[in-house]
Write a protein that holds these residues in place. Structure first.
Motif, PDB file in Angstrom:
ATOM      1  N   ILE A 100     -38.471  -6.214 -11.961  1.00 30.60           N
ATOM      2  CA  ILE A 100     -37.217  -6.882 -11.623  1.00 30.60           C
ATOM      3  C   ILE A 100     -37.455  -7.877 -10.506  1.00 30.60           C
ATOM      4  N   GLU A 101     -37.063  -9.117 -10.748  1.00 28.54           N
ATOM      5  CA  GLU A 101     -37.140 -10.180  -9.750  1.00 28.54           C
ATOM      6  C   GLU A 101     -35.720 -10.476  -9.286  1.00 28.54           C
ATOM      7  N   PRO A 102     -35.457 -10.451  -7.981  1.00 27.80           N
ATOM      8  CA  PRO A 102     -34.107 -10.736  -7.483  1.00 27.80           C
ATOM      9  C   PRO A 102     -33.606 -12.101  -7.937  1.00 27.80           C
ATOM     10  N   GLY A 103     -32.303 -12.186  -8.145  1.00 29.69           N
ATOM     11  CA  GLY A 103     -31.694 -13.453  -8.539  1.00 29.69           C
ATOM     12  C   GLY A 103     -30.284 -13.224  -9.037  1.00 29.69           C
ATOM     13  N   PRO A 104     -29.681 -14.277  -9.604  1.00 26.71           N
ATOM     14  CA  PRO A 104     -28.324 -14.170 -10.117  1.00 26.71           C
ATOM     15  C   PRO A 104     -28.238 -13.164 -11.275  1.00 26.71           C
ATOM     16  N   ASN A 105     -27.044 -12.651 -11.513  1.00 32.78           N
ATOM     17  CA  ASN A 105     -26.797 -11.700 -12.595  1.00 32.78           C
ATOM     18  C   ASN A 105     -27.642 -10.438 -12.472  1.00 32.78           C
ATOM     19  N   GLY A 106     -27.886 -10.013 -11.241  1.00 32.50           N
ATOM     20  CA  GLY A 106     -28.659  -8.800 -11.009  1.00 32.50           C
ATOM     21  C   GLY A 106     -30.154  -9.024 -10.977  1.00 32.50           C
ATOM     22  N   GLY A 107     -30.570 -10.249 -11.193  1.00 29.19           N
ATOM     23  CA  GLY A 107     -31.994 -10.569 -11.202  1.00 29.19           C
ATOM     24  C   GLY A 107     -32.530 -10.646 -12.617  1.00 29.19           C
ATOM     25  N   VAL A 108     -33.781 -11.051 -12.718  1.00 32.34           N
ATOM     26  CA  VAL A 108     -34.446 -11.167 -14.011  1.00 32.34           C
ATOM     27  C   VAL A 108     -35.331  -9.951 -14.197  1.00 32.34           C
ATOM     28  N   VAL A 109     -35.265  -9.366 -15.386  1.00 29.63           N
ATOM     29  CA  VAL A 109     -36.072  -8.214 -15.715  1.00 29.63           C
ATOM     30  C   VAL A 109     -37.115  -8.653 -16.733  1.00 29.63           C
ATOM     31  N   LEU A 110     -38.377  -8.379 -16.439  1.00 31.33           N
ATOM     32  CA  LEU A 110     -39.459  -8.628 -17.381  1.00 31.33           C
ATOM     33  C   LEU A 110     -39.823  -7.273 -17.979  1.00 31.33           C
ATOM     34  N   ILE A 111     -39.687  -7.156 -19.288  1.00 34.22           N
ATOM     35  CA  ILE A 111     -39.941  -5.904 -19.989  1.00 34.22           C
ATOM     36  C   ILE A 111     -41.289  -6.016 -20.694  1.00 34.22           C
ATOM     37  N   ASP A 112     -42.190  -5.085 -20.375  1.00 36.33           N
ATOM     38  CA  ASP A 112     -43.528  -5.097 -20.973  1.00 36.33           C
ATOM     39  C   ASP A 112     -43.512  -4.684 -22.443  1.00 36.33           C
ATOM     40  N   ASP A 113     -42.738  -3.657 -22.770  1.00 37.47           N
ATOM     41  CA  ASP A 113     -42.690  -3.119 -24.132  1.00 37.47           C
ATOM     42  C   ASP A 113     -41.230  -3.102 -24.576  1.00 37.47           C
ATOM     43  N   THR A 114     -40.924  -3.842 -25.623  1.00 36.10           N
ATOM     44  CA  THR A 114     -39.528  -4.040 -26.021  1.00 36.10           C
ATOM     45  C   THR A 114     -39.031  -3.047 -27.075  1.00 36.10           C
ATOM     46  N   LYS A 115     -39.820  -2.049 -27.456  1.00 30.18           N
ATOM     47  CA  LYS A 115     -39.401  -1.172 -28.561  1.00 30.18           C
ATOM     48  C   LYS A 115     -38.100  -0.426 -28.261  1.00 30.18           C
ATOM     49  N   ILE A 116     -37.897   0.024 -27.029  1.00 28.18           N
ATOM     50  CA  ILE A 116     -36.649   0.724 -26.696  1.00 28.18           C
ATOM     51  C   ILE A 116     -35.479  -0.258 -26.739  1.00 28.18           C
ATOM     52  N   LEU A 117     -35.673  -1.443 -26.200  1.00 25.62           N
ATOM     53  CA  LEU A 117     -34.628  -2.473 -26.232  1.00 25.62           C
ATOM     54  C   LEU A 117     -34.264  -2.820 -27.671  1.00 25.62           C
ATOM     55  N   GLU A 118     -35.262  -3.022 -28.509  1.00 26.70           N
ATOM     56  CA  GLU A 118     -35.016  -3.377 -29.903  1.00 26.70           C
ATOM     57  C   GLU A 118     -34.273  -2.264 -30.633  1.00 26.70           C
ATOM     58  N   ARG A 119     -34.641  -1.011 -30.377  1.00 23.27           N
ATOM     59  CA  ARG A 119     -33.954   0.116 -31.026  1.00 23.27           C
ATOM     60  C   ARG A 119     -32.510   0.209 -30.536  1.00 23.27           C
ATOM     61  N   ALA A 120     -32.298  -0.017 -29.256  1.00 25.62           N
ATOM     62  CA  ALA A 120     -30.936   0.000 -28.716  1.00 25.62           C
ATOM     63  C   ALA A 120     -30.085  -1.080 -29.384  1.00 25.62           C
ATOM     64  N   GLN A 121     -30.640  -2.266 -29.557  1.00 25.16           N
ATOM     65  CA  GLN A 121     -29.898  -3.351 -30.201  1.00 25.16           C
ATOM     66  C   GLN A 121     -29.587  -3.015 -31.662  1.00 25.16           C
ATOM     67  N   GLN A 122     -30.515  -2.320 -32.337  1.00 28.93           N
ATOM     68  CA  GLN A 122     -30.262  -1.883 -33.720  1.00 28.93           C
ATOM     69  C   GLN A 122     -29.100  -0.899 -33.767  1.00 28.93           C
ATOM     70  N   LEU A 123     -29.091   0.057 -32.834  1.00 32.89           N
ATOM     71  CA  LEU A 123     -28.020   1.055 -32.822  1.00 32.89           C
ATOM     72  C   LEU A 123     -26.656   0.403 -32.559  1.00 32.89           C
ATOM     73  N   ILE A 124     -26.635  -0.597 -31.694  1.00 33.51           N
ATOM     74  CA  ILE A 124     -25.377  -1.319 -31.431  1.00 33.51           C
ATOM     75  C   ILE A 124     -24.930  -2.059 -32.672  1.00 33.51           C
ATOM     76  N   ALA A 125     -25.862  -2.725 -33.351  1.00 32.90           N
ATOM     77  CA  ALA A 125     -25.534  -3.471 -34.570  1.00 32.90           C
ATOM     78  C   ALA A 125     -25.023  -2.534 -35.681  1.00 32.90           C
ATOM     79  N   GLU A 126     -25.639  -1.351 -35.798  1.00 37.55           N
ATOM     80  CA  GLU A 126     -25.209  -0.383 -36.807  1.00 37.55           C
ATOM     81  C   GLU A 126     -23.789   0.100 -36.521  1.00 37.55           C
ATOM     82  N   GLN A 127     -23.444   0.196 -35.256  1.00 39.77           N
ATOM     83  CA  GLN A 127     -22.112   0.659 -34.846  1.00 39.77           C
ATOM     84  C   GLN A 127     -21.050  -0.336 -35.296  1.00 39.77           C
ATOM     85  N   VAL A 128     -21.388  -1.619 -35.281  1.00 40.05           N
ATOM     86  CA  VAL A 128     -20.439  -2.679 -35.621  1.00 40.05           C
ATOM     87  C   VAL A 128     -20.170  -2.704 -37.121  1.00 40.05           C
ATOM     88  N   HIS A 129     -21.192  -2.377 -37.913  1.00 38.76           N
ATOM     89  CA  HIS A 129     -21.047  -2.467 -39.389  1.00 38.76           C
ATOM     90  C   HIS A 129     -20.520  -1.239 -40.000  1.00 38.76           C
TER      91      HIS A 129
END
Length: 84
Positions: A55-84
């Motif tokens: 996490i780098e300080p800055g606007p909107n809580g700062g910028v987060v650099l994520i090394d491994d996106t698999k958890i983020l991608e799965r979370a986004q899938q679960l949100i998308a499934e909820q909508v449909h």
């Protein structure tokens, strides 16, 4: 694959997850629930592990650099499934 996202965007994704999703993600990836919470900005390192967030300080809580996106991608899938 690294990804940049604001901390506020990351928290919004966490807050948009359907009930039980954190536990589901933990089970799918065979990791502790607290590790998934740490991925979304938590800080319980007694029970969960660090997950490659920088996490780098800055606007909107700062910028987060994520090394491994698999958890983020799965979370986004679960949100998308909820909508449909």
């Amino acid at each position: 694959m690294d990804k940049k996202i604001t901390f506020n965007e990351l928290r919004k994704i966490k807050d948009s997850l359907p009930d039980g999703s954190i536990r589901q993600i933990a089970q799918e990836f065979d990791i502790e629930v607290e590790t998934v919470r740490n991925y979304f900005g938590g800080a319980n390192y007694d029970r969960g592990k660090s997950v490659g967030l920088h996490i780098e300080p800055g606007p909107n809580g700062g910028v987060v650099l994520i090394d491994d996106t698999k958890i983020l991608e799965r979370a986004q899938q679960l949100i998308a499934e909820q909508v449909h």
